[in-house]
Structures are given as structure tokens and as C-alpha cells.
Design an enzyme around this catalytic site. Structure first.
Site, PDB file in Angstrom:
ATOM      1  NE  ARG A 107      -2.856   2.883   2.732  1.00  0.00           N
ATOM      2  CZ  ARG A 107      -3.237   3.436   3.985  1.00  0.00           C
ATOM      3  NH1 ARG A 107      -2.820   3.226   4.961  1.00  0.00           N
ATOM      4  NH2 ARG A 107      -3.745   4.582   3.686  1.00  0.00           N
ATOM      5  CG  HIS A 149     -11.437   5.707   5.794  1.00  0.00           C
ATOM      6  ND1 HIS A 149     -10.965   4.424   5.418  1.00  0.00           N
ATOM      7  CD2 HIS A 149     -10.627   5.850   6.644  1.00  0.00           C
ATOM      8  CE1 HIS A 149     -10.103   3.925   5.993  1.00  0.00           C
ATOM      9  NE2 HIS A 149      -9.695   4.947   6.822  1.00  0.00           N
ATOM     10  N   GLY A 158     -10.931   6.738  10.508  1.00  0.00           N
ATOM     11  CA  GLY A 158      -9.942   6.233  11.356  1.00  0.00           C
ATOM     12  C   GLY A 158      -8.961   7.264  11.875  1.00  0.00           C
ATOM     13  N   GLY A 163     -15.636   4.695  12.285  1.00  0.00           N
ATOM     14  CA  GLY A 163     -16.687   4.562  11.708  1.00  0.00           C
ATOM     15  C   GLY A 163     -17.633   3.260  11.870  1.00  0.00           C
ATOM     16  CD  GLU A 190      -7.316   0.840   3.923  1.00  0.00           C
ATOM     17  OE1 GLU A 190      -6.951   0.445   5.431  1.00  0.00           O
ATOM     18  OE2 GLU A 190      -7.009   1.800   3.401  1.00  0.00           O
TER      19      GLU A 190
HETATM   20  P1  AMP Z   1      -8.073   2.943  12.063  1.00  0.00           P
HETATM   21  O1  AMP Z   1      -6.993   3.868  11.595  1.00  0.00           O
HETATM   22  O2  AMP Z   1      -9.019   2.482  10.923  1.00  0.00           O
HETATM   23  O3  AMP Z   1      -7.204   1.662  12.611  1.00  0.00           O
HETATM   24  O4  AMP Z   1      -8.756   3.505  13.257  1.00  0.00           O
HETATM   25  C1  AMP Z   1      -8.136   3.571  14.294  1.00  0.00           C
HETATM   26  C2  AMP Z   1      -9.076   4.535  15.434  1.00  0.00           C
HETATM   27  O5  AMP Z   1     -10.322   3.955  15.558  1.00  0.00           O
HETATM   28  C3  AMP Z   1      -8.346   4.526  16.873  1.00  0.00           C
HETATM   29  O6  AMP Z   1      -7.585   5.632  17.020  1.00  0.00           O
HETATM   30  C4  AMP Z   1      -9.522   5.036  17.654  1.00  0.00           C
HETATM   31  O7  AMP Z   1      -9.780   6.523  17.566  1.00  0.00           O
HETATM   32  C5  AMP Z   1     -10.645   4.454  16.782  1.00  0.00           C
HETATM   33  N1  AMP Z   1     -11.430   3.371  17.283  1.00  0.00           N
HETATM   34  C6  AMP Z   1     -11.213   2.113  17.249  1.00  0.00           C
HETATM   35  N2  AMP Z   1     -12.091   1.517  18.114  1.00  0.00           N
HETATM   36  C7  AMP Z   1     -12.909   2.281  18.651  1.00  0.00           C
HETATM   37  C8  AMP Z   1     -14.261   2.002  19.398  1.00  0.00           C
HETATM   38  N3  AMP Z   1     -14.587   0.885  20.071  1.00  0.00           N
HETATM   39  N4  AMP Z   1     -14.774   3.180  19.659  1.00  0.00           N
HETATM   40  C9  AMP Z   1     -14.345   4.274  19.113  1.00  0.00           C
HETATM   41  N5  AMP Z   1     -13.489   4.504  18.396  1.00  0.00           N
HETATM   42  C10 AMP Z   1     -12.768   3.498  18.123  1.00  0.00           C
END
Ligand code: AMP
Length: 394
Positions: free
Chosen positions: A90, A205, A207, A329, A381
């Protein structure tokens, strides 16, 4: 065919080994905190789950550790590195040159390097991962899937900035769009679910990085991130939309250097700058205790998303479904609720009970009377990259 997916970040490497076309995950894991004495290495296969805290000084050492685990006599899943037919990397920024999955050669690597100033948090680490993988898996074909690729369909009127034409025509200054692999994957799932022609989707999206895409008939037609992955929504540590005059004011009047402003906007802003936390779980927990800055930050975050939803409904003259994906999300029912609140003018109605259910699968969380579907779709992904690499090889 075994395909290894590598997602190399500034201080992390995520990996996943898949058998294609069955899409069976043979093993997966990640290394976090590369560069520290207490890096965390995880590995999960059908039979073993490993978590180790160890010193991993750099990406090379990290990928070597992963390779050792893949080949381990007892817990490993491969006999030799030759068992991997292809590697899919990626890479965040591919500029306008690469809109498709691409076989890696010197030219591609040089381009990734040239584009590094536009994605300083990502492209250098992505390239590092490629160079290491070439050394360690010298018989595997190496491919790159760019986050920008899916957005190659954005029309000029949406991707061009209102600055002198020379900068667009000859200097490559335009909006590119990011998280394309994720937006593509979830929008295809949504289209299969809706089972109709000519769909209008808004994919959100959320994250560590956050972005939103308007997708008409399966094609990205507008997107919140721009020239670099920093515009648009409020993110974990990135500000998203900001009046550029603030940058000049900070440098010319407040005495910041340009480097400091760049660092501040990319690494110290967003939810972190507003609350002191960048993980939404901490912010939600503080908000529940009444922490005013956390409550306000959540409201600001949701408000920004709402504004983009409104803009994209106007851009597409309607919407069939809104998709929530990625860490926030998929998991934060509160964020989905804040975003979908008071959207009845658009006929967007959440079902609170469905929204609150904990699940890690595809689900519909709109109420029965909602004209617009609200879908929570886990992104994948790695699988999307593996599919694209497999399609090229078969
Ligand atoms: P990603 O970049 O898709 O891995 O998303 C990471 C982010 O998702 C983390 O920094 C958290 O802020 C958020 N996250 C993960 N699990 C939860 C949850 N159960 N409730 C709220 N936010 C979450």
C-alpha cells in the site's frame, strides 16, 4: 497463490498473507512502535497467536522479524520465502501518474520518492517497506496499490484549485484524494447490497486519518482530502480544513517556522489538539464524564462530516446510501449518531437500537422509514489489494 500484503507506516508495519482467489487469511499481524525498545510484534494464524514486546530499531529489522515468524519451523506458515508469489504494497500518494495497480520498477520507486513531500507521514515509510521486501523476498513479484488510484475519476471542476492554471497544468497542483482502496472496497459492497443501477453513495472513512468521498455509479467524483492527506475532516492529529491565511499569520506574526507549522497541523492538531487525546475511545470516555473540550471536539468532528454530506448530496443531486467505515466509523455508535442527528430534511434516519448493537460485520443501521440507507461496512484494504494483484497476475 500466496499474496503477502504490506502496509508500512511511519512507525508500524501491518502485514497479511492471503491465499487467492479463496481470500483465505493464512496469517496476519503488525509491528507497532518501530524504533523503540518496546516495539509490539503480533502474529496470528489459525493455530497460533503471538504477541511480543521487543526492540525493533528500524523497518528492516521489523520485516526480518516478520519473515522469521512466517518461516518459523514450529509456528510458521511457509517453508521458504519462494512460497510467496506476489507482494502488494500500500502506498499513499501516487500523484496523477498511477491510477491502477502497478508492477514495481525503478521508475515507480523514484516517483514514490518524488511524491514524498506531499505525503511526508506515509510515502517515505511505504518506500522503505518496498525496498526491504525486495531484499527479503527476492523471487516474489512486487506490486503497488496507491491510495490515490480510485480517485482518478474525479472531474477537473472538482479537483482543480482556483489558482493560476500554470500550477495545475505544469506543476501537478490539484486535489488527488486518498483512502481510495478503502472507499473502493466498501462502495462495491454497498452497491452489491443496493442491487440497483446508477447509485449515489457517500463513503465516510473514519480512522486515524479521516476522509469522505462522493461516489456516483461506482466512480469517485469528489473527495475531502486534497493535494495531500491533510484537508477535509477533523482527524486524530490532523486539522483538516483550515484557512491558509492562518499559516502565514503564524509564520509572519507569531514567529513559527514553516516546519513547526507543518508539524503542528499534521501531528499536534485534530482531536489531539482539541482534547489532549487522539484515540476516540479516550475522548468518548472523557466526554461521558463531562469533559467540556471532549464534548465540543466530538461535536466539531461530527459537524464537519455533516457539512460534507450536505455538499456531496448537492454534488450528486441525491444520495442512496451513507457508508461508515474504519476504526471510528465501524465502532463508534456515538459518532454515527452525532453525524446522522437532525438530517430529516435529507430523509436520513438512524435506528438507535440497531446503531448501538456491537458487531463487526456489514449492517444496516437506518430506520425502516429512512429513504437513505445508513450502512456500517468493515473495510478490508488488504483483501482489496490482494484482489487487485491477483487480477493482474491471472
Ligand atoms: P484505523 O485507523 O481504522 O485503525 O482506526 C483507528 C482509530 O479508531 C483509533 O485511533 C480509535 O480512535 C478508533 N476506534 C477504534 N475502536 C473504537 C471504538 N470501539 N470506539 C471508538 N473509536 C474507536
Amino acid at each position: 497463490m500466496n499474496i503477502l500484503i504490506i502496509n508500512s507506516g511511519s512507525s508500524s508495519i501491518k502485514y497479511q498473507l492471503l491465499e487467492m482467489p479463496s481470500a483465505q487469511v493464512i496469517c496476519l499481524g503488525m509491528i507497532e512502535r518501530i524504533g523503540s525498545k518496546e516495539a509490539i510484534l503480533t502474529f496470528k494464524s489459525q493455530d497460533y497467536k503471538i504477541e511480543r514486546i521487543c526492540e525493533i530499531p528500524n523497518h528492516k529489522a521489523g520485516l526480518e522479524r516478520i519473515t522469521d515468524l512466517l518461516l518459523d519451523n514450529e509456528k510458521g506458515v511457509l517453508k521458504s520465502t519462494d512460497d510467496i508469489e506476489a507482494i502488494g504494497h500500500r502506498v499513499v500518494h501516487g500523484g496523477s501518474t498511477y491510477t491502477k495497480t502497478t508492477l514495481i520498477n525503478e521508475e515507480v520507486k523514484n516517483k514514490i520518492k518524488t511524491l514524498s513531500p506531499l505525503a511526508p507521514l506515509h510515502n517515505p515509510a511505504n518506500l522503505e517497506g518496498i525496498l526491504m521486501a525486495e531484499e527479503l523476498f527476492d523471487t516474489a513479484k512486487q506490486f503497488v496499490v496507491f491510495d490515490t488510484a480510485f480517485h482518478g475519476t474525479i472531474p477537473v471542476k472538482a479537483k482543480k484549485y482556483a489558482i493560476p492554471n500554470e500550477l495545475y497544468n505544469n506543476k501537478g497542483i490539484q486535489a488527488y484524494g486518498f483512502h481510495g482502496t478503502s472507499h473502493k472496497y466498501v462502495s462495491e459492497k454497498a452497491n452489491a447490497f443496493l442491487d440497483k443501477k446508477n447509485t449515489k453513495l457517500i463513503s465516510i472513512h473514519l480512522g486515524n486519518g479521516c476522509s469522505i468521498t462522493a461516489i456516483k455509479d461506482g466512480k469517485s467524483i469528489d473527495h475531502s482530502m486534497g493535494f495531500a492527506p491533510s484537508n477535509g475532516l477533523v482527524m486524530g492529529t490532523r486539522s483538516g480544513d483550515i484557512d491558509h491565511t492562518i499559516i502565514f499569520y503564524m509564520v509572519n506574526t507569531l514567529g513559527y517556522s514553516l516546519g513547526e507549522v507543518n508539524e503542528l497541523l499534521n501531528k499536534e492538531s485534530g482531536m489531539l489538539g482539541l482534547t489532549g487525546f487522539n484515540d476516540l475511545r479516550d475522548i468518548e470516555s472523557e466526554a461521558r464524564k463531562g469533559n467540556a473540550s471532549c464534548i465540543l471536539a466530538l461535536e466539531m468532528n461530527a459537524y464537519r462530516i455533516k457539512k460534507y454530506i450536505g455538499a456531496y448530496i448537492a454534488a450528486m443531486n441525491g444520495v442512496d446510501a451513507i457508508i461508515f467505515t474504519a476504526g471510528i466509523g465501524e465502532n463508534s455508535s456515538l459518532m454515527r449518531q452525532l453525524v446522522c442527528k437532525d438530517m430529516d430534511y435529507f430523509n436520513i434516519h438512524l435506528d438507535d437500537a440497531e446503531n448501538d448493537l456491537k458487531s463487526s460485520t456489514f449492517r444496516e443501521v437506518n430506520s425502516i422509514d429512512s429513504k437513505v440507507k445508513i450502512l456500517v461496512i468493515p473495510t478490508n484494504e488488504e483483501l482489496e489489494i490482494a484482489k487487485q494483484v491477483f487480477d493482474l497476475l491471472s
